[in-house]
Scaffold this motif. Structure first.
Motif, PDB file in Angstrom:
ATOM      1  N   ALA A 186     -12.372   4.318  -8.285  1.00 49.96           N
ATOM      2  CA  ALA A 186     -10.949   4.426  -8.639  1.00 49.96           C
ATOM      3  C   ALA A 186     -10.211   5.263  -7.603  1.00 49.96           C
ATOM      4  O   ALA A 186      -9.099   4.923  -7.200  1.00 49.96           O
ATOM      5  N   MET A 187     -10.822   6.340  -7.170  1.00 45.49           N
ATOM      6  CA  MET A 187     -10.200   7.213  -6.176  1.00 45.49           C
ATOM      7  C   MET A 187     -10.057   6.496  -4.828  1.00 45.49           C
ATOM      8  O   MET A 187      -8.995   6.538  -4.202  1.00 45.49           O
ATOM      9  N   VAL A 188     -11.077   5.785  -4.402  1.00 44.74           N
ATOM     10  CA  VAL A 188     -11.031   5.062  -3.131  1.00 44.74           C
ATOM     11  C   VAL A 188      -9.985   3.953  -3.189  1.00 44.74           C
ATOM     12  O   VAL A 188      -9.188   3.777  -2.246  1.00 44.74           O
ATOM     13  N   ILE A 189      -9.943   3.227  -4.290  1.00 45.68           N
ATOM     14  CA  ILE A 189      -8.968   2.146  -4.450  1.00 45.68           C
ATOM     15  C   ILE A 189      -7.546   2.712  -4.462  1.00 45.68           C
ATOM     16  O   ILE A 189      -6.623   2.127  -3.883  1.00 45.68           O
ATOM     17  N   THR A 190      -7.350   3.869  -5.085  1.00 51.63           N
ATOM     18  CA  THR A 190      -6.037   4.506  -5.103  1.00 51.63           C
ATOM     19  C   THR A 190      -5.589   4.866  -3.690  1.00 51.63           C
ATOM     20  O   THR A 190      -4.427   4.649  -3.318  1.00 51.63           O
ATOM     21  N   LEU A 191      -6.485   5.397  -2.890  1.00 50.37           N
ATOM     22  CA  LEU A 191      -6.142   5.736  -1.500  1.00 50.37           C
ATOM     23  C   LEU A 191      -5.813   4.496  -0.684  1.00 50.37           C
ATOM     24  O   LEU A 191      -4.856   4.491   0.104  1.00 50.37           O
ATOM     25  N   CYS A 192      -6.585   3.430  -0.858  1.00 48.18           N
ATOM     26  CA  CYS A 192      -6.303   2.173  -0.149  1.00 48.18           C
ATOM     27  C   CYS A 192      -4.942   1.622  -0.562  1.00 48.18           C
ATOM     28  O   CYS A 192      -4.177   1.139   0.278  1.00 48.18           O
ATOM     29  N   ALA A 193      -4.633   1.709  -1.856  1.00 41.44           N
ATOM     30  CA  ALA A 193      -3.341   1.225  -2.353  1.00 41.44           C
ATOM     31  C   ALA A 193      -2.198   2.017  -1.738  1.00 41.44           C
ATOM     32  O   ALA A 193      -1.180   1.436  -1.331  1.00 41.44           O
TER      33      ALA A 193
END
Length: 81
Positions: A14-21
């Motif tokens: 979730a944290m990695v996806i948030t940063l990519c977003a």
């Protein structure tokens, strides 16, 4: 891996996806920004699942509000695409 361990691990993707977003939303091209908002929606869903599991009600409320803003961002950027 049991259910509790799996949901507890969910915070890292979730944290990695948030940063990519966040990276995608900062793009100059509308298509990439729209992809960023969809990616944010995925991260909102993951954070909500994690929040329900851990009883983090403020986080759930935050993610629900952010999800609504991300949907708004999609509609505002589709005209530019």
């Amino acid at each position: 891996m049991d259910w509790d361990s799996l949901v507890n691990f969910l915070q890292w993707p979730a944290m990695v996806i948030t940063l990519c977003a966040a990276f995608l939303v900062g793009a100059r091209r509308a298509n990439r920004r729209i992809l960023g908002f969809y990616t944010f929606i995925l991260s909102n869903a993951l954070w909500i699942v994690w929040g329900v599991h851990d009883g983090a009600w403020a986080l759930i409320a935050l993610q629900a509000g952010l999800l609504a803003m991300n949907v708004r961002g999609i509609f505002r950027n589709e005209n530019a695409a």
